[in-house]
Design an enzyme around this catalytic site. Structure first.
Site, PDB file in Angstrom:
ATOM      1  N   TYR A 153      46.258  15.263  -0.900  1.00  0.00           N
ATOM      2  CA  TYR A 153      47.141  15.763  -1.959  1.00  0.00           C
ATOM      3  C   TYR A 153      46.330  16.211  -3.181  1.00  0.00           C
ATOM      4  CZ  TYR A 153      50.260  15.210  -6.025  1.00  0.00           C
ATOM      5  OH  TYR A 153      50.936  15.387  -7.201  1.00  0.00           O
ATOM      6  N   ASP A 194      49.680   5.499   0.240  1.00  0.00           N
ATOM      7  CA  ASP A 194      50.721   6.215  -0.485  1.00  0.00           C
ATOM      8  C   ASP A 194      51.812   6.578   0.523  1.00  0.00           C
ATOM      9  OD1 ASP A 194      52.350   8.033  -1.728  1.00  0.00           O
ATOM     10  OD2 ASP A 194      50.743   9.144  -2.690  1.00  0.00           O
ATOM     11  N   ILE A 214      54.997   7.668  -0.123  1.00  0.00           N
ATOM     12  CA  ILE A 214      56.091   8.264  -0.888  1.00  0.00           C
ATOM     13  C   ILE A 214      56.999   9.154  -0.029  1.00  0.00           C
ATOM     14  CG2 ILE A 214      54.837  10.315  -1.734  1.00  0.00           C
ATOM     15  CD1 ILE A 214      56.238   9.667  -4.498  1.00  0.00           C
ATOM     16  N   LYS A 246      60.733  11.909  -3.784  1.00  0.00           N
ATOM     17  CA  LYS A 246      60.806  12.681  -2.540  1.00  0.00           C
ATOM     18  C   LYS A 246      62.009  12.243  -1.702  1.00  0.00           C
ATOM     19  CE  LYS A 246      56.733  14.140  -3.897  1.00  0.00           C
ATOM     20  NZ  LYS A 246      56.578  15.383  -4.619  1.00  0.00           N
TER      21      LYS A 246
END
Lengths: 509, 509
Positions: free
Chosen positions: B224, B309, B311, B347
């Site tokens: 990311y 992560d 998310i 998200k």
């Protein structure tokens, strides 16, 4: 590199290559000798080269209050190492300011259900006008959130990604609110605003922009105890308290700033800014126009920045008129790019739970950096929409400001009178949600220890939480910040009576 | 100190005092000689000792895009110096990921009013289920905010100071939501949660706790692009990309991690954690159970941390089942204190504007530090109250999750099919709001430059913003992340047609 440059000067000056090499040679010899002599006798083997000095420092700073098991740094199966700053933050628990703040909510005072509970005078929170905010919300809540400018429902403006540094509509509304608070003596420009999730991240983000690790700010003291966390925890910036004294009502002294600046320079520490609060937190006095000129001249001469925390600008109860540093730089030819204002809605609008902070800067690079760093501290969009609506209701805001001032004035007078009856005088003040009370005659030894003993008695026996001057780096002992806006009028006699019991017993014993 | 410690080893080992002093002596001689020879001929006088090396470095890093006038560092009346990190942040503007993100809102596509505008495929934002959030808000807004548990109006719970790390009610609601998303395969403990104003500050705060400046995280790449700002800007931590390859669908390679770890060690850099995203952003593949075991074994062996992560955990459209690292550590005897999860509602619940991030950690010291550091990034109380109410509506949340999955699945299939018609294949994926498309056959030179040329054409000619692989540190050229959840179904043929025009012309020329 710090060592190399002066050495280079020797070489390039009268020294020459041989001398420039012999000096460090001699220095290293002495250093090795010193290290040999001072090696700890307990360790039988020398530290291996894989264990650096910073490792050893890290090991020495393990928090006392946390379970040791989790912290052993290495070895098979041992827990993984944490950062030294993380460990330091986890252990940073013993400042009386925070100890007191924590205690009260555990057993809070209530007139009928818990009359022996703690009374919170340690938190600068304004509950006096909460009813006005409440009434506005009840009437306007739904409409303010769900309708956009065309009076249409706008889920996109609420739920989707918004600019990290705040909606332009809110910047415009806040610029106008700041102007109203300062009685239209300043016109604030919305494009000089970066919005953050509270004044705490505002001051931290600004600090990141102005100074590098190891640099310092000069901070007239007593100062707001939160700054030690807000600024020192993550930025690596040093705060140098510059003492103000009761003899001139804790007014800022340029001579003291000069002295502190020179002392820092001698230590090789670069001072990057002077940080002030106006109205002062914790004293409540204002910085007058002349002193603002002096401050601006001082920072201009030193070629450093001025950060003015004006978060209590709208919480004025005295007769003195508040003057923002923005008013001075707008009128005069000072280099504005060194001037930065911190503001927020937590105090003047009584909505700390909304987490709204403001960086107002005249420096385009600071604004560029800060608006990007706001990614770490954005205000949620529903709250922003709500505030746009509330702040745009000029009638409500005007009334709110008048009523708030009246209630502040009234509570301040009642509280200071109450203390006076106990023989406690307060510093002369005009703003803020607190007074700065001199209880030095009730401390049994004139020292920080004596001050903290009185603070402990007030907290544990009287169940009154106030903030001791030592938490604010006050150089004189026995001063306490007492926030009165967390109280109701009818609480004042109770507070005063509880303090009386402590101060009387302290005088007798 | 880095220089002194190895020298000390010489002294305390076979060297002795004389050798330990002669070595630096010789080193200094050579350095002086080098500096003399390489002195710039233009400067007639040597630098004064007041200008340190760091000053010179700082001068060299002045942002190109900002006005020079404001930056001259000193001299009478010159602007005050800013921090080198502040200046670096202000100038950090040229990453194509951010360039593209900025361009679209300036001239956004609209089917009728602006059919030639930009189509945003660079932002991982889910607009597919915004109508569900909208409908819930319309029905429940007012009640959810203004009533507390006893169904009484509670202004105190909204406007006053709340715990910086989030309301316990919201932690409980989010723990339950995370459990629901992971199909009840994990029971999340609310007391292991710290809430922050978005996942961005969550990952930054966690990084501050785990590593000191100069330390590093290993990050399987492509990763990311935001992490370069989120982690590197303020913490001083280095991110070391560890390449994954298309040959095994960009799956994480433990051998590559091992190699990167050893290389860092050789450089003297301490690796403190492995940072992964699961589902992967930008690839969209999942980390399977076996690989999670391997990762946990790797970090245990190296005695470092694992940050996962997750998310996009609730944005799964494929047939593979998502497995949280929490599920593994709950079932097995790994040392949990090294495991940390980042989550957020931006998200999976489509509310990025609400700014809600989650740190979920098994380490009590990290939780203690992070909950204090949340002072820099709190969620406003009205938003928290609102979310408590929304997440507690289990019927709504269950329906939302099912519908969201269906729509995601549908859009993913349509979009990937569209690309397929152009001869563009995507990496096999199961989650996220994007696909990872291989356009390498359309780049004219197999290099980062070639990739960026295609990206520029897509942006400037086709007015399609996608994220080039180089922004994600992808080692292979020609890959692009395309977010499809910012589109409506009817936009897909338009996007595909616009891409077709570019790829066709690129094949021909």
């Amino acid at each position: 590199m710090r060592l190399i440059v002066p050495l280079q000067a020797v070489v390039q000056g009268r020294g020459g290559l041989v001398l420039g090499s012999l000096i460090p040679c001699a220095l290293f010899y002495l250093l090795q000798l010193y290290l040999r002599r001072n090696r700890p006798s307990s360790s039988s083997s020398p530290p291996t080269s894989s264990a650096s000095a910073s490792d050893l420092v890290e090991l020495a700073t393990i928090p006392r209050s946390l379970s040791r098991g989790l912290l052993s740094p290495r070895g098979a199966g041992g827990p993984a190492r944490l950062s030294s700053r993380g460990v330091a933050v986890a252990r940073d628990d013993d400042n009386p300011y925070y100890v007191g703040l924590k205690r009260c909510p555990e057993d809070p005072y209530h007139p009928s259900s818990n009359p022996r509970g703690f009374l919170q005078l340690g938190l600068a929170e304004n509950l006096l006008t909460l009813d006005l905010i409440r009434d506005w919300l009840v009437s306007n809540w739904k409409e303010s959130l769900l309708l956009d400018e065309e009076e249409e429902f706008s889920i996109r403006g609420l739920a989707t990604y918004q600019p990290y540094d705040g909606l332009m509509e809110l910047k415009m509304a806040i610029a106008e609110f700041m102007g109203q608070i300062m009685q239209e003596s300043v016109l604030f420009n919305p494009s000089q605003i970066v919005l953050t999730g509270g004044a705490t991240p505002a001051v931290e983000i600004l600090s990141f922009c102005l100074a590098d690790p190891g640099n310092a700010f000069l901070v007239p003291s007593p100062y707001y105890p939160g700054w030690d966390r807000d600024i020192k925890w993550r930025t690596g910036i040093e705060l140098i308290p510059v003492p103000c004294r009761s003899t001139n009502n804790f007014s800022i002294s340029i001579a003291s700033l000069e002295r502190a600046y020179n002392q820092a320079k001698k230590r090789g520490v670069k001072v990057r800014a002077v940080l002030v609060s106006n109205p002062s937190n914790p004293v409540g006095n204002l910085i007058d126009r002349d002193k603002l000129y002096d401050l601006l001249e001082f920072v201009s001469e030193k070629n450093i920045h001025l950060i003015s925390d004006e978060i209590f600008a709208g919480s004025i109860y005295g007769s003195d008129k508040f003057v923002s540093v923005a008013e001075i730089v707008d009128a005069e030819s000072f280099d504005r790019s060194r001037v930065h204002i911190v503001y927020g809605l937590s105090k003047d609008l009584s909505v700390p739970g909304f987490r709204v902070g403001v960086i107002y800067s005249y420096n385009e690079i600071v604004l560029a950096a800060a608006s990007k760093l706001a990614r770490f501290s954005s205000i949620s969009a529903p709250t922003q929409r709500l505030l746009v609506s509330m702040l745009s209701d000029r009638k409500f805001i005007s009334e709110y400001l008048i009523i708030n001032r009246d209630r502040l004035q009234n509570m301040h007078a009642l509280f200071v009178d109450g203390l006076k009856q106990l023989g406690i005088k307060c510093a002369s003040s005009s703003g803020g949600l607190y007074c700065w009370a001199d209880m030095s005659k009730f401390i049994q030894s004139y020292s920080e220890k004596g001050e903290l003993k009185l603070w402990e008695k007030l907290l544990n026996v009287a169940k009154i939480n106030v903030t001791p001057g030592s938490s604010c780096h006050c150089i004189e002992h026995g001063w306490f910040r007492c926030c009165f806006t967390t109280l109701e009028e009818k609480d004042i006699p109770i507070v005063i009576e509880r303090i009386r019991r402590i101060t009387e017993s302290n005088l007798v014993s």
